[in-house]
Design a protein around this motif. Structure first.
Motif, short mmCIF file in Angstrom:
data_model
loop_
_atom_site.label_atom_id
_atom_site.label_comp_id
_atom_site.label_asym_id
_atom_site.label_seq_id
_atom_site.Cartn_x
_atom_site.Cartn_y
_atom_site.Cartn_z
N ARG A 30 42.18 38.02 42.65
CA ARG A 30 42.58 36.93 43.79
C ARG A 30 41.38 36.11 43.74
O ARG A 30 40.17 36.52 43.61
N THR A 31 41.57 34.88 43.96
CA THR A 31 40.61 33.83 44.20
C THR A 31 40.74 32.95 45.46
O THR A 31 41.95 32.68 45.92
N GLU A 32 39.69 32.89 45.99
CA GLU A 32 39.70 31.94 47.36
C GLU A 32 38.54 30.84 47.22
O GLU A 32 37.73 31.23 46.98
N VAL A 33 38.93 29.63 47.76
CA VAL A 33 38.15 28.52 47.78
C VAL A 33 37.09 28.90 49.14
O VAL A 33 37.45 29.08 50.05
N LEU A 34 35.97 28.85 48.88
CA LEU A 34 34.83 28.84 49.95
C LEU A 34 34.63 27.44 50.32
O LEU A 34 34.06 26.71 49.64
N HIS A 35 34.68 27.13 51.76
CA HIS A 35 34.29 25.65 51.97
C HIS A 35 32.80 25.65 52.63
O HIS A 35 32.29 26.68 53.04
N GLY A 36 32.39 24.38 52.70
CA GLY A 36 30.93 24.39 53.49
C GLY A 36 29.97 23.83 52.64
O GLY A 36 28.90 23.14 52.92
N GLY A 37 30.21 23.63 51.08
CA GLY A 37 29.17 23.30 50.26
C GLY A 37 29.44 21.75 50.31
O GLY A 37 30.41 21.15 50.34
N ILE A 38 28.08 21.12 50.02
CA ILE A 38 28.33 19.67 49.55
C ILE A 38 28.43 19.34 48.04
O ILE A 38 29.07 18.62 47.70
N THR A 39 27.76 20.12 47.29
CA THR A 39 27.63 19.69 45.94
C THR A 39 28.37 20.57 44.86
O THR A 39 28.90 20.09 43.98
N ARG A 43 34.02 29.72 44.85
CA ARG A 43 35.02 30.38 44.95
C ARG A 43 34.66 32.02 45.05
O ARG A 43 33.77 32.34 44.51
N ARG A 44 35.36 32.82 45.90
CA ARG A 44 35.19 34.09 46.07
C ARG A 44 36.22 34.66 45.26
O ARG A 44 37.46 34.38 45.06
N LEU A 45 35.78 35.78 44.15
CA LEU A 45 36.86 36.20 43.35
C LEU A 45 36.72 37.93 43.64
O LEU A 45 35.81 38.40 43.75
N THR A 46 37.93 38.23 44.15
CA THR A 46 38.27 39.64 44.20
C THR A 46 38.67 40.16 43.08
O THR A 46 39.42 39.83 41.96
N ILE A 47 37.67 41.30 42.53
CA ILE A 47 37.74 41.99 41.33
C ILE A 47 38.58 43.31 41.49
O ILE A 47 38.04 44.08 42.49
N GLY A 48 39.51 43.53 40.82
CA GLY A 48 40.26 44.87 41.22
C GLY A 48 39.45 45.97 39.88
O GLY A 48 39.20 45.65 38.78
#
Length: 317
Positions: A30-39, A43-48
């Motif tokens: 699974r991958t998920e975009v993490l918000h809050g950064g400027i530059t 992404r958070r990657l969930t590793i099985g």
């Protein structure tokens, strides 16, 4: 592989590079975009794992960012240095600073528990925790120093906000025309502020919030402790009001930190950082609004910056 949305998808070459740095039998589930950064894209990657469990990694990608190679080399160096120091930073898994393998310069690191907290509520508990954490960072004595700090503004590039106290701003700009005071060098995070600190806030009713991580070490530098303190102070002033900006320097000293001896020297660093924000109010305010602080419009943040700079100059007078 499942995604929250298309934006979460990892580019093919980067995906292959990440996969080469996983343990045998592991895969991205699974991958998920993490918000809050400027530059950077985060992404958070969930590793099985083969045993059915999972672990999380974070992928930081600089897309068309000038100096990306330098930023990532510095971050990789800092994360390596911080291993085993007691400062809660991510662990480095892999880095591709020149995009030799990935589509864009990238860094893969471990994921830390906790979340950023930008609310006004509970601030009186968090400020001393932030101060203590910064004192611990400044206490590090690396065998190899990072590079000398770079100033983020000049007297000629400051943008005085509309309707600001012109006399106070002119006086503040004059302060940074002077040569920088002499200082004792310290290991600096250089972007230490609430947006880069993770807290464990569970259970929410407990007063014992604690810091679980400090992230974004790409600007790590060598310079005066005052500079890191000033940067966190400005962020607190803009997020929570000028009084909190002034309060942070006191909290840092209460936590055992040492600042410049003379008030005029402290003022130099505080003003230098405050004025640097004048050039990027819009950039700074947007992630705060995305994080739930809808009232922090560019105009509102400009007004707080004016009030803070004026308060700094008044404190000297």
């Amino acid at each position: 592989m499942t995604n929250h949305d298309e934006a979460a998808a990892v580019r093919p070459l980067t995906l292959a590079w990440v996969s080469r740095h996983l343990e045998v039998g592991e895969r991205i589930v699974r991958t998920e975009v993490l918000h809050g950064g400027i530059t950077a894209e985060m992404r958070r990657l969930t590793i099985g794992r083969p045993d059915g469990g999972t672990r999380d990694l974070v992928l930081r990608t600089f897309v068309n960012v000038e100096h990306a190679e330098d930023w990532l080399n510095r971050e990789a160096g800092a994360l390596t240095l911080l291993t085993g120091t007691g400062v809660p930073a991510p662990g480095l898994v892999a880095v591709d600073p020149a995009a030799a393998h990935c589509e864009y310069p990238s860094l893969l690191m471990t994921h830390l528990a906790g979340r950023t907290v930008l609310d006004d509520e509970g601030l009186e508990t968090r400020v001393p925790l932030l101060a203590r954490q910064l004192v611990a960072i400044h206490a590090l004595r690396p065998a190899e120093r990072p590079r000398e700090y770079v100033a983020w503004t000049t007297a000629d590039t400051v943008v005085t906000p509309k309707g600001a106290d012109a006399a106070a701003w002119a006086a503040a700009i004059d302060v940074i025309r002077r040569p920088a005071p002499r200082y004792e060098g310290r290991f600096l995070h250089r972007d230490f502020q609430p947006g880069n600190v993770l807290f464990d806030v569970s259970p929410p009713e407990s007063a014992g919030a604690r810091i679980t991580g400090v992230v974004d070490w790409a600007a790590t530098s060598w310079g005066p402790a005052d500079l890191d303190v000033a940067h966190c102070s400005t962020n607190l002033a803009l997020l929570h009001g000028p009084a909190w900006g002034l309060r942070f320097a006191e909290a840092y000293e209460e936590a055992g930190g040492v600042l410049a001896a003379a008030a005029s020297e402290r003022l130099y660093w505080q003003v230098r950082d405050g004025l640097a924000f004048s050039e990027e109010v819009q950039l700074v305010a947007q992630p705060w609004r995305e994080a739930g602080r809808a009232e922090l419009t560019t105009r509102a943040v400009e007004e707080r910056l004016d009030a803070y700079v004026t308060a700094l100059m008044d404190a000297l007078g």
